[in-house]
Write a protein that holds these residues in place. Sequence first.
Motif, mmCIF file in Angstrom:
data_model
loop_
_atom_site.group_PDB
_atom_site.id
_atom_site.type_symbol
_atom_site.label_atom_id
_atom_site.label_comp_id
_atom_site.label_asym_id
_atom_site.label_seq_id
_atom_site.Cartn_x
_atom_site.Cartn_y
_atom_site.Cartn_z
ATOM 1 N N GLU A 115 53.879 35.429 42.226
ATOM 2 C CA GLU A 115 52.560 35.663 42.834
ATOM 3 C C GLU A 115 52.397 34.804 44.098
ATOM 4 O OE1 GLU A 115 49.708 36.106 39.718
ATOM 5 O OE2 GLU A 115 48.015 36.145 41.081
ATOM 6 N N ASN A 161 45.165 26.800 34.167
ATOM 7 C CA ASN A 161 45.804 28.006 33.617
ATOM 8 C C ASN A 161 46.676 28.739 34.621
ATOM 9 O OD1 ASN A 161 43.592 28.851 35.134
ATOM 10 N ND2 ASN A 161 43.303 30.692 33.903
ATOM 11 N N PHE A 162 46.347 28.636 35.898
ATOM 12 C CA PHE A 162 47.232 29.137 36.959
ATOM 13 C C PHE A 162 47.469 27.964 37.906
ATOM 14 C CE2 PHE A 162 46.724 33.219 35.177
ATOM 15 C CZ PHE A 162 47.788 33.970 35.659
ATOM 16 N N TRP A 169 47.111 31.418 46.694
ATOM 17 C CA TRP A 169 46.156 32.416 47.214
ATOM 18 C C TRP A 169 45.285 31.784 48.288
ATOM 19 C CZ3 TRP A 169 43.023 34.371 42.365
ATOM 20 C CH2 TRP A 169 43.871 35.061 41.490
ATOM 21 N N ARG A 295 43.786 33.409 30.550
ATOM 22 C CA ARG A 295 43.584 33.847 31.938
ATOM 23 C C ARG A 295 42.101 34.095 32.116
ATOM 24 N NH1 ARG A 295 48.219 37.656 34.439
ATOM 25 N NH2 ARG A 295 49.973 36.896 33.237
ATOM 26 N N CYS A 296 41.625 33.948 33.343
ATOM 27 C CA CYS A 296 40.227 34.341 33.554
ATOM 28 C C CYS A 296 40.088 35.845 33.427
ATOM 29 C CB CYS A 296 39.701 33.823 34.884
ATOM 30 S SG CYS A 296 40.707 34.274 36.259
ATOM 31 N N THR A 297 41.224 36.569 33.554
ATOM 32 C CA THR A 297 41.208 38.028 33.421
ATOM 33 C C THR A 297 41.576 38.498 32.011
ATOM 34 O OG1 THR A 297 43.479 37.956 34.189
ATOM 35 C CG2 THR A 297 41.805 38.522 35.836
ATOM 36 N N GLY A 452 46.481 40.634 35.132
ATOM 37 C CA GLY A 452 47.687 40.960 35.879
ATOM 38 C C GLY A 452 47.440 41.697 37.175
ATOM 39 N N ALA A 453 46.383 41.301 37.890
ATOM 40 C CA ALA A 453 46.094 41.946 39.171
ATOM 41 C C ALA A 453 47.176 41.633 40.204
ATOM 42 C CB ALA A 453 44.739 41.460 39.684
ATOM 43 N N PHE A 459 40.465 39.566 44.914
ATOM 44 C CA PHE A 459 40.339 39.159 43.516
ATOM 45 C C PHE A 459 39.071 38.342 43.339
ATOM 46 C CE2 PHE A 459 40.823 36.327 39.987
ATOM 47 C CZ PHE A 459 41.483 37.069 39.022
#
Length: 502
Positions: A115, A161-162, A169, A295-297, A452-453, A459
């Motif tokens: 990513e 978490n990321f 980003w 994940r936030c997602t 998983g965007a 985003f």
Amino acid sequence: MLVSDLFAQLGLQQTNPGACSIRWIETSGPVIDSLTPDTGSVLGSVRQATRGDYERVVAESSHVFPRWQMTPAPKRGEIIRQIGEELRAAKSWLGALVTMEMGKILAEGEGEVQEMIDIADFAVGLSRQLYGKTMHSERPGHRMYEHWHPLGPVGVITAFNFPVAVWAWNALVAAVCGNTVIWKPSPQTPLTALAVQHLVNRVMTRHGFDGVFSLVIGSNEEIGEAMIHDRRLPLLSFTGSTEVGRHVAQGVAARLGKSLLELGGNNGLIVMDDADLELALRATVFGAIGTAGQRCTSTRRLFLQQGIAAEFIENLRRIYGQIRIGNPMEPETLMGPLASEAAVARMLNALDEIRAQGGTVLRGGNHLGGAFAEPTLVLAPPGLPAVQKELFAPVLFVTEFETLAQVLAWHNDVPQGLSSAIFTRNLTTAEIFLSHVGSDCGIANVNLGTSGAEIGGAFGGEKDTGGGREAGSDSWQAYMRRQTTTINWSGALPLAQGIHFL
Ligand code: UN1
């Protein structure tokens, strides 16, 4: 893989200085240990930055900014391209460190580095764009246009978490726009941040641009607070909980700074009777269990239409029973540990509360020792109060519904608005979900999951998710200031709105 080899590859030591701008700063701050959630053992240590170190970093970052912003954007893009090359070469090493320090499985650790590479490539392309518009003036002999300028040193606060992708980003896009970047990573994942700083330094030193990317590892109370109130940082990007994000937004707004927020998600996935159930099942499992639900997602709420609900739940139970849980470094593992034992304790407490409110645990819910817990399915009657909160754990609430109108109302009835998904083969159903009366989230997917965007889209999310947009599309505009210009070549001085004066 030996930790010592990994450290040597990535420029790490057993105890590391926690701040770097133009050079690494030998600090006197307190030492924190980085623990691997897998076993709880110490991976390495970092001497945290003090407030004085922070001052030095901001001064150096501000000092480099004029020279960086004067460097043409395509030249900045070329430097970012080389960072992308370093990341490509480091993908397996850095991915492994992400796995060791954060606990996500190896495929996801490497995915996170991918990513970063993707956003580096995107930023290179942007470096020849950063377009402004031109407008038709209402006055003869006038030209109007807008131009985008960098802001200055930009603060970036990231979550555990990321630990590296979210920095990329923000940082790579901000830098291509001409800003310098000061990064405060989560104190839970300092080693991945140090490793990234070492990689980036290799490129920046080569080009005489040390200090464009800076790192400050320190406590939220000392360094985080300083960033919130620091007028030298025109923009502060924050990723984390809604609660802390609210505090950040208020502090930054009080000094009329800009904040860019990526806060909690509470993402729903809807499965209609006419869906491809095999796809829906796989997407649900990845969304709910991937990154151990951190994940936030992550998919947190599953809505099943009545006709398929019983069979879908049975299939989910079966798959949940087959998920390999264990050492995230082993390729067969599908779910690693949560962030810490404390995170497991929070999950178990929440499950007690959920049961007390009338939720039924259908599967899972047990502590497996250390930071490991079973992925958990909860049958949630509509209106269960616990569903309103983002529980950062592998707990999936399952609710049956009858009609599309009913499920859309339930879907949108949470404070958060990050990601959402529907599985259907009916075009009208899909279009309603995507329309203004459908999902109220920043991300709305059809026939794929909530997490998983790709980086190419913007985003972020609405409501308590904070409204920010990062990564692709036109998110770069958040890192720049817009200047509107009118040029008069007419030789006269006509006023707008037809006003006559002098
Ligand atoms: C996050 O959880 O903070 O869409 C970011 C995803 C990832 C990014 C998640 N690309 O799941």
